[in-house]
Design a protein around this motif. Structure first.
Motif, mmCIF file in Angstrom:
data_model
loop_
_atom_site.group_PDB
_atom_site.id
_atom_site.type_symbol
_atom_site.label_atom_id
_atom_site.label_comp_id
_atom_site.label_asym_id
_atom_site.label_seq_id
_atom_site.Cartn_x
_atom_site.Cartn_y
_atom_site.Cartn_z
ATOM 1 N N THR A 73 -6.628 6.952 -2.584
ATOM 2 C CA THR A 73 -6.352 5.792 -1.702
ATOM 3 C C THR A 73 -4.967 6.747 -0.894
ATOM 4 O O THR A 73 -3.823 7.080 -1.232
ATOM 5 N N LEU A 74 -5.126 6.471 0.487
ATOM 6 C CA LEU A 74 -3.911 7.041 1.420
ATOM 7 C C LEU A 74 -3.169 6.052 1.793
ATOM 8 O O LEU A 74 -1.993 6.214 1.832
ATOM 9 N N ASP A 75 -3.484 4.700 1.891
ATOM 10 C CA ASP A 75 -2.758 3.530 2.414
ATOM 11 C C ASP A 75 -3.699 2.336 2.140
ATOM 12 O O ASP A 75 -4.712 2.053 2.341
ATOM 13 N N THR A 76 -2.813 1.157 1.595
ATOM 14 C CA THR A 76 -3.327 0.026 1.441
ATOM 15 C C THR A 76 -2.483 -1.184 2.206
ATOM 16 O O THR A 76 -1.151 -0.893 1.862
ATOM 17 N N GLN A 77 -2.889 -1.743 3.224
ATOM 18 C CA GLN A 77 -1.844 -2.834 3.844
ATOM 19 C C GLN A 77 -2.757 -4.167 3.860
ATOM 20 O O GLN A 77 -3.677 -4.500 4.472
ATOM 21 N N TRP B 115 -7.529 -0.468 4.606
ATOM 22 C CA TRP B 115 -7.493 0.342 3.419
ATOM 23 C C TRP B 115 -7.860 1.831 3.872
ATOM 24 O O TRP B 115 -8.690 1.875 4.887
#
Lengths: 306, 306
Positions: free
Chosen positions: B93-97, B80
């Motif tokens: 939130t910039l990125d969620t993997q 995250w």
């Protein structure tokens, strides 16, 4: 001991998700007086127009509020109209008509010039400073309130005023605005550096913090299911706070903490109905019960040697 | 008594106004375990990818966290990335993997299937229900957390879960979303009607409320000047809360109040540095000192016969 309060005496038209009140008694001086009068005698100084329903305001006299400093002059009374959204956060101002309040220049009657407690409610800091000049003996406590409008338009005069008061109450947004910092602990330290011995930061439904040199006290807001109209909560808080200090005459830190709880209790009553309605209904036993509930709300015993 | 926690074990990349951390230990299970391990032994169940820095996670073992339930499988760990604005409120939130977390299907090792305290950290309510089916004896306390995503996407399963737990923690926004009401007292009552005996509503910098049938306890947030990174505060709160209950084995209301304060203390440490850094630094005396400061923060004596 008596409290002198100088503030606005207005007519509020308020819309909340629960109803609507038109031209109901409002203003910082009115809420403060209605609240403090449960605890001590109050002298109110303010101005109203020829249209003000003085008969309604006079209900405060039965509680020991001296209204002889409320000047009635030709013109319209200060009127505010606002609407609260569903979450009861900041109201949208629909209309503000200053009327005779625009040229308010408080003259403190001679018999009020020696107050033991003085509350300078939210008015122009220049006028707050003028009131101080009319007071002959230094009160035991001088407290003031302010708002975002004065912080942006009369910052220098406000900071000068803070050099002359013992305590200032302001909300979290105003504390951040005045100091240019987001952190409330840092903001409070900065405000203390302007002169007051105490800073109370009011956070509405999130409670209030009392800061003094190296110390902090927190009082929650009462968890109300019946929150109805937040108008006047801050001034009712101040009335309960100063009223309790005036009643007891005790400025110890311990007593200031208790006073914050009385303030929180009075604020919690104020929001249960429109205008000063609920403040005029409650009695000593309601107030003591609510203070006791505040105690239960935060009480825990620290275990020793866990 | 031991606590079993099932949750995420992730890598967080966080940017705050004060700095930046890349791929630091994160996840609800990680924060919970780091926090609770100060008070009791912890069994952590989660999943990580082949890229997870297990050597760093193993630092938790020195505090008595049993990591044998953390499965490492081929693939990428849950990552995250987020950025907090100046006021440190909700992060962007910039990125969620999700990586291997996307197919997480917790298998509770047999030796963990009889926990005395169980915390179902924020994962899919269906998986939380599956965990319950794997537990052989009813724990003394089952608590769960959740988030906005599950409230909107798996409401029915979440409400079903709430019929099986003793306590649920959620933040104010989630409580409002779940119940469709703005008033937190009303929201808490509604959530209690779904089954849990206790509801804790976390309000971040504004403290936490513990509701049970007809009762409410309020704990403030510690007024920090050094608030640095809010990530993981809620899970650290839960870890301190459940950890204290497990340590003492006492589920009286009086002890639950104390547990809320331990939770608040652990949450206040978590936000002083990135990731679990501060949680790994503090010791028993730091924790006891902070709990004592919470006591001082809210303490007042009610005067009798005023």
């Amino acid at each position: 001991m008596a409290v002198l309060v100088v503030g606005s005496v207005a007519l509020d038209s308020v819309e909340t998700p629960f109803g609507k009140a038109d031209n109901a008694l409002g203003g910082s001086g009115t809420f403060f007086a209605a609240s403090a009068s449960h605890l001590t005698s109050v002298q109110l100084v303010g101005v109203v127009g020829s249209d003000y329903p003085m008969d309604q305001l006079r209900a405060l006299e039965s509680r020991g509020v001296d209204l002889s400093g409320v000047e009635q002059v030709a013109g319209s009374s200060f009127r505010w109209a606002g609407r609260y959204p569903h979450d009861l956060n900041s109201p949208e101002t629909l209309d503000t008509q200053l009327g005779v309040f625009a040229s308010f220049d408080p003259k403190i009657p001679e018999r009020f010039q020696n107050p033991e407690f003085l509350f300078l409610a939210n008015i122009d800091p220049e006028l707050q400073l003028n009131v101080l000049k009319q007071v002959t003996n230094r009160p035991k406590m001088i407290a003031c309130d302010t708002m975002n409008f004065w912080i942006s338009s009369k910052r220098d005069q406000l900071v000068e005023l803070l050099g002359h008061v013992d305590l200032v109450t302001l909300n979290d947004g105003e504390a951040r605005q005045l100091t240019g910092t987001n952190n409330l602990v840092t903001a409070a330290k900065t405000i203390l550096s302007y002169g007051p011995k105490y800073v109370i930061i009011k956070k509405g439904e999130h409670g209030a913090l009392l800061f003094s040199e190296g110390k902090v006290f927190f009082a929650p807001a009462y968890p109300l299911e019946t929150l109805f109209d937040p108008t006047g909560a801050g001034d009712s808080f101040a009335g309960g706070f100063i009223g309790y200090l005036a009643k007891t005459g005790d400025l110890s830190e311990e007593n200031l903490r208790r006073a914050v709880i009385y303030g929180s209790a009075m604020g919690s009553f104020a929001v249960e109905k429109f205008s000063i309605t609920r403040l005029m209904e409650v009695d000593k036993s309601d107030i003591e019960s609510r203070v006791a509930e505040f105690k239960k709300l935060v009480e825990f015993e620290q275990e020793v040697n866990v």
